[in-house]
Write a protein that holds these residues in place. Sequence first.
Motif, PDB file in Angstrom:
ATOM      1  N   SER A 155       0.850  -1.195   0.000  1.00  0.00           N
ATOM      2  CA  SER A 155       0.000   0.000   0.000  1.00  0.00           C
ATOM      3  C   SER A 155       0.882   1.240   0.000  1.00  0.00           C
ATOM      4  O   SER A 155       2.014   1.211   0.492  1.00  0.00           O
ATOM      5  CB  SER A 155      -0.914   0.018   1.227  1.00  0.00           C
ATOM      6  OG  SER A 155      -1.847  -1.050   1.187  1.00  0.00           O
ATOM      7  N   VAL A 156       0.341   2.318  -0.537  1.00  0.00           N
ATOM      8  CA  VAL A 156       1.059   3.594  -0.624  1.00  0.00           C
ATOM      9  C   VAL A 156       0.470   4.544   0.413  1.00  0.00           C
ATOM     10  O   VAL A 156      -0.711   4.897   0.340  1.00  0.00           O
ATOM     11  CB  VAL A 156       0.945   4.201  -2.030  1.00  0.00           C
ATOM     12  CG1 VAL A 156       1.741   5.491  -2.119  1.00  0.00           C
ATOM     13  CG2 VAL A 156       1.407   3.208  -3.089  1.00  0.00           C
ATOM     14  N   ILE A 157       1.286   4.938   1.379  1.00  0.00           N
ATOM     15  CA  ILE A 157       0.866   5.859   2.434  1.00  0.00           C
ATOM     16  C   ILE A 157       1.380   7.248   2.070  1.00  0.00           C
ATOM     17  O   ILE A 157       2.588   7.492   2.053  1.00  0.00           O
ATOM     18  CB  ILE A 157       1.438   5.443   3.799  1.00  0.00           C
ATOM     19  CG1 ILE A 157       1.217   3.950   4.064  1.00  0.00           C
ATOM     20  CG2 ILE A 157       0.870   6.317   4.902  1.00  0.00           C
ATOM     21  CD1 ILE A 157      -0.209   3.559   4.237  1.00  0.00           C
ATOM     22  N   LEU A 158       0.476   8.174   1.778  1.00  0.00           N
ATOM     23  CA  LEU A 158       0.862   9.508   1.359  1.00  0.00           C
ATOM     24  C   LEU A 158       0.786  10.483   2.526  1.00  0.00           C
ATOM     25  O   LEU A 158      -0.062  10.353   3.421  1.00  0.00           O
ATOM     26  CB  LEU A 158      -0.043   9.982   0.218  1.00  0.00           C
ATOM     27  CG  LEU A 158       0.040   9.133  -1.065  1.00  0.00           C
ATOM     28  CD1 LEU A 158      -1.047   9.543  -2.045  1.00  0.00           C
ATOM     29  CD2 LEU A 158       1.424   9.257  -1.698  1.00  0.00           C
ATOM     30  N   ALA A 159       1.671  11.471   2.510  1.00  0.00           N
ATOM     31  CA  ALA A 159       1.796  12.393   3.632  1.00  0.00           C
ATOM     32  C   ALA A 159       0.524  13.184   3.893  1.00  0.00           C
ATOM     33  O   ALA A 159       0.248  13.571   5.025  1.00  0.00           O
ATOM     34  CB  ALA A 159       2.963  13.348   3.389  1.00  0.00           C
ATOM     35  N   GLY A 160      -0.276  13.417   2.888  1.00  0.00           N
ATOM     36  CA  GLY A 160      -1.502  14.188   3.071  1.00  0.00           C
ATOM     37  C   GLY A 160      -2.630  13.440   3.740  1.00  0.00           C
ATOM     38  O   GLY A 160      -3.687  14.016   4.016  1.00  0.00           O
TER      39      GLY A 160
END
Length: 221
Positions: A155-160
Amino acid sequence: MMTAIEVHPVKLGIANAYIVRQEGAIIVDTGDPGNEEAILDAAKGRGIRPKDVRLILLTHGHGDHAGSARGLRERTGAPVAVHRDDAEKLRYGNQGKLRPACLTGRILGPLFGGKKARYPPLDPEIVMGESFDLRPYGVDGTVVPTPGHTPGSVSVILAGGDVIVGDLIFSSIPAEKPCLPFWADDIGAVRESIALIRKRQPRTVYTGHGGPFPGKAIEGL
């Protein structure tokens, strides 16, 4: 200070790819073979040229997510990244057998097996391990292992606050609510991976099929 992160879904039939842009642009998942033009057209509509794409990231090695990876690499020159536990799927261009996790998976399985299980093979430039930093590619985010659907699902965890989970979470039929995947190599690992995502308290959850969903919608999974 980096600019805001943009997440742009690209609908490819029943599957989703994503264009993520901040200081740089990356593509997350690639749909079936032959979907590269649709993805590049969507990128062009956002002012993103093929040479602007810095990375092609695969959430897992199934054909409806990795099918156009080779075509996109040829068009953009960007490296392809996949987790080490799904890398062999890419190298052979074969997703392997789907393991139903529910009745829906048993019914729909034949639609995603057979010829659909195969796609153009490629040797990925980047084989990820425990985590992978996206900042060198211009996006403030981290890729984390979330196995269960496949051994190498990520999974891709984005800062926003947004998360792209691939097929860790599905969209139910016909209610279109978040649910467990129809197919899973290890349903116990799926639940553990979803718990990991819930702990992040995501703002929005982007899925491989259907969605997106508000983060609170996955609290019951």
